[in-house]
Design a protein around this motif. Structure first.
Motif, short mmCIF file in Angstrom:
data_model
loop_
_atom_site.label_atom_id
_atom_site.label_comp_id
_atom_site.label_asym_id
_atom_site.label_seq_id
_atom_site.Cartn_x
_atom_site.Cartn_y
_atom_site.Cartn_z
N GLY A 34 57.08 80.11 4.95
CA GLY A 34 58.51 80.26 5.18
C GLY A 34 59.38 79.87 4.02
N SER A 35 58.80 79.32 2.95
CA SER A 35 59.61 78.92 1.80
C SER A 35 58.95 79.39 0.52
N GLY A 36 59.52 80.40 -0.08
CA GLY A 36 58.95 80.92 -1.31
C GLY A 36 59.73 80.54 -2.54
N GLY A 37 60.71 79.65 -2.39
CA GLY A 37 61.53 79.23 -3.52
C GLY A 37 62.92 79.83 -3.42
N TRP A 38 63.55 80.06 -4.58
CA TRP A 38 64.94 80.49 -4.64
C TRP A 38 65.15 81.57 -5.69
N ALA A 39 66.06 82.47 -5.41
CA ALA A 39 66.62 83.38 -6.41
C ALA A 39 68.01 82.83 -6.69
N LEU A 40 68.37 82.65 -7.95
CA LEU A 40 69.63 82.02 -8.34
C LEU A 40 70.39 82.88 -9.33
N ALA A 41 71.71 82.92 -9.17
CA ALA A 41 72.57 83.65 -10.11
C ALA A 41 73.67 82.73 -10.58
N ASP A 42 73.87 82.66 -11.88
CA ASP A 42 74.98 81.91 -12.47
C ASP A 42 76.26 82.70 -12.18
N GLY A 43 77.23 82.07 -11.57
CA GLY A 43 78.47 82.76 -11.21
C GLY A 43 79.33 83.13 -12.39
N VAL A 69 63.13 80.70 -8.90
CA VAL A 69 62.53 79.37 -8.95
C VAL A 69 61.52 79.31 -7.81
N PRO A 70 60.23 79.51 -8.13
CA PRO A 70 59.21 79.53 -7.08
C PRO A 70 59.04 78.16 -6.46
N GLN A 71 58.44 78.12 -5.28
CA GLN A 71 58.27 76.88 -4.56
C GLN A 71 57.20 75.97 -5.17
N ASP A 72 56.42 76.45 -6.13
CA ASP A 72 55.28 75.68 -6.62
C ASP A 72 55.62 74.35 -7.26
N GLN A 89 64.63 70.76 0.45
CA GLN A 89 64.53 71.86 -0.50
C GLN A 89 65.84 72.64 -0.60
N SER A 90 66.65 72.60 0.47
CA SER A 90 67.93 73.31 0.44
C SER A 90 68.90 72.68 -0.55
N LEU A 91 68.58 71.51 -1.07
CA LEU A 91 69.43 70.85 -2.07
C LEU A 91 69.10 71.29 -3.49
N LEU A 92 68.03 72.05 -3.68
CA LEU A 92 67.65 72.47 -5.04
C LEU A 92 68.77 73.25 -5.74
N ARG A 119 74.14 73.01 -19.47
CA ARG A 119 72.89 73.73 -19.70
C ARG A 119 73.00 75.13 -19.11
N SER A 120 72.08 76.01 -19.47
CA SER A 120 72.11 77.37 -18.93
C SER A 120 71.08 77.51 -17.81
N LEU A 121 71.29 78.53 -16.99
CA LEU A 121 70.37 78.78 -15.88
C LEU A 121 68.96 79.06 -16.39
N ARG A 122 68.86 79.80 -17.47
CA ARG A 122 67.53 80.12 -18.01
C ARG A 122 66.82 78.90 -18.60
N GLU A 123 67.57 77.84 -18.89
CA GLU A 123 66.96 76.60 -19.41
C GLU A 123 66.42 75.70 -18.30
N TRP A 124 66.73 76.02 -17.03
CA TRP A 124 66.22 75.20 -15.92
C TRP A 124 64.70 75.13 -16.04
N PRO A 125 64.11 73.93 -16.03
CA PRO A 125 62.67 73.79 -16.32
C PRO A 125 61.74 74.61 -15.43
N TYR A 126 62.16 74.94 -14.22
CA TYR A 126 61.29 75.65 -13.29
C TYR A 126 61.66 77.11 -13.12
N ALA A 127 62.59 77.60 -13.93
CA ALA A 127 63.06 78.99 -13.81
C ALA A 127 62.01 79.97 -14.33
N ARG A 128 61.94 81.10 -13.65
CA ARG A 128 61.09 82.21 -14.06
C ARG A 128 62.00 83.43 -14.22
N GLU A 129 61.68 84.28 -15.15
CA GLU A 129 62.46 85.50 -15.37
C GLU A 129 62.43 86.37 -14.11
N ALA A 130 63.59 86.82 -13.71
CA ALA A 130 63.68 87.73 -12.56
C ALA A 130 63.21 89.12 -12.98
#
Length: 161
Positions: free
Chosen positions: A101-110, A118-121, A132-135, A147-158
């Motif tokens: 039920g939790s595969g992580g998050w898709a995030l967009a910089d506004g 950001v996968p759940q791993d 996890q809803s606080l991530l 910092r930028s969204l792409r610099e987030w340590p757990y970010a993966r390219e969409a």
């Protein structure tokens, strides 16, 4: 649903700590992801876009966060709609469907409209759905700290779509 979240930075170990009521989440950053500055780096309003029907709350929210999980493609489409409809948001977040039920998050910089997954791993073992809803709030604090969204340590390219 709406809530007020406070995110603090701890220099040793390098951690972002998000708190909302009795719920909290700690995200380990490591030295490369260190956020410098005051201990409280962000306080913001989070609004659930899947349950809120008050347009004024949606328009003034710092974090627009979904509560319904989507496939990666569905989440990316939802993010594009959210940032287009609410250009003042700092970040939009949609949960990804996945095992358990939790595969992580898709995030967009506004602001610059960049998108990451950001996968759940990387989730701490004790972090349940409420924690996890606080991530997305930790990621918002990261952006506020310059910092930028792409610099987030757990970010993966969409995936391009």
């Amino acid at each position: 649903m709406k809530r007020f979240v406070v995110v603090e930075a701890s220099p040793f170990p390098d951690v972002l700590h998000a708190r909302c009521g009795d719920t909290s989440l700690r995200v380990l950053l490591g030295p490369v992801g260190r956020v410098h500055g005051s201990s409280v780096i962000d306080e913001h309003l989070v609004v659930d876009v899947d349950t809120c029907r008050d347009g004024s709350l949606l328009d003034c929210a710092d974090v627009l966060q979904g509560s319904r999980a989507h496939s990666a493609a569905g989440a990316l489409h939802r993010l594009a709609s959210l940032v287009a409809a609410h250009p003042a948001c700092g970040i939009a977040a949609v949960p990804l469907a996945g095992a358990g039920g939790s595969g992580g998050w898709a995030l967009a910089d506004g602001y610059d409209r960049s998108v990451v997954l950001v996968p759940q791993d990387h989730r701490p073992p004790q972090a349940g759905p409420a924690e996890q809803s606080l991530l997305p709030s930790c990621v918002h604090a990261w952006l506020v700290a310059g910092r930028s969204l792409r610099e987030w340590p757990y970010a993966r390219e969409a995936p391009a779509g």
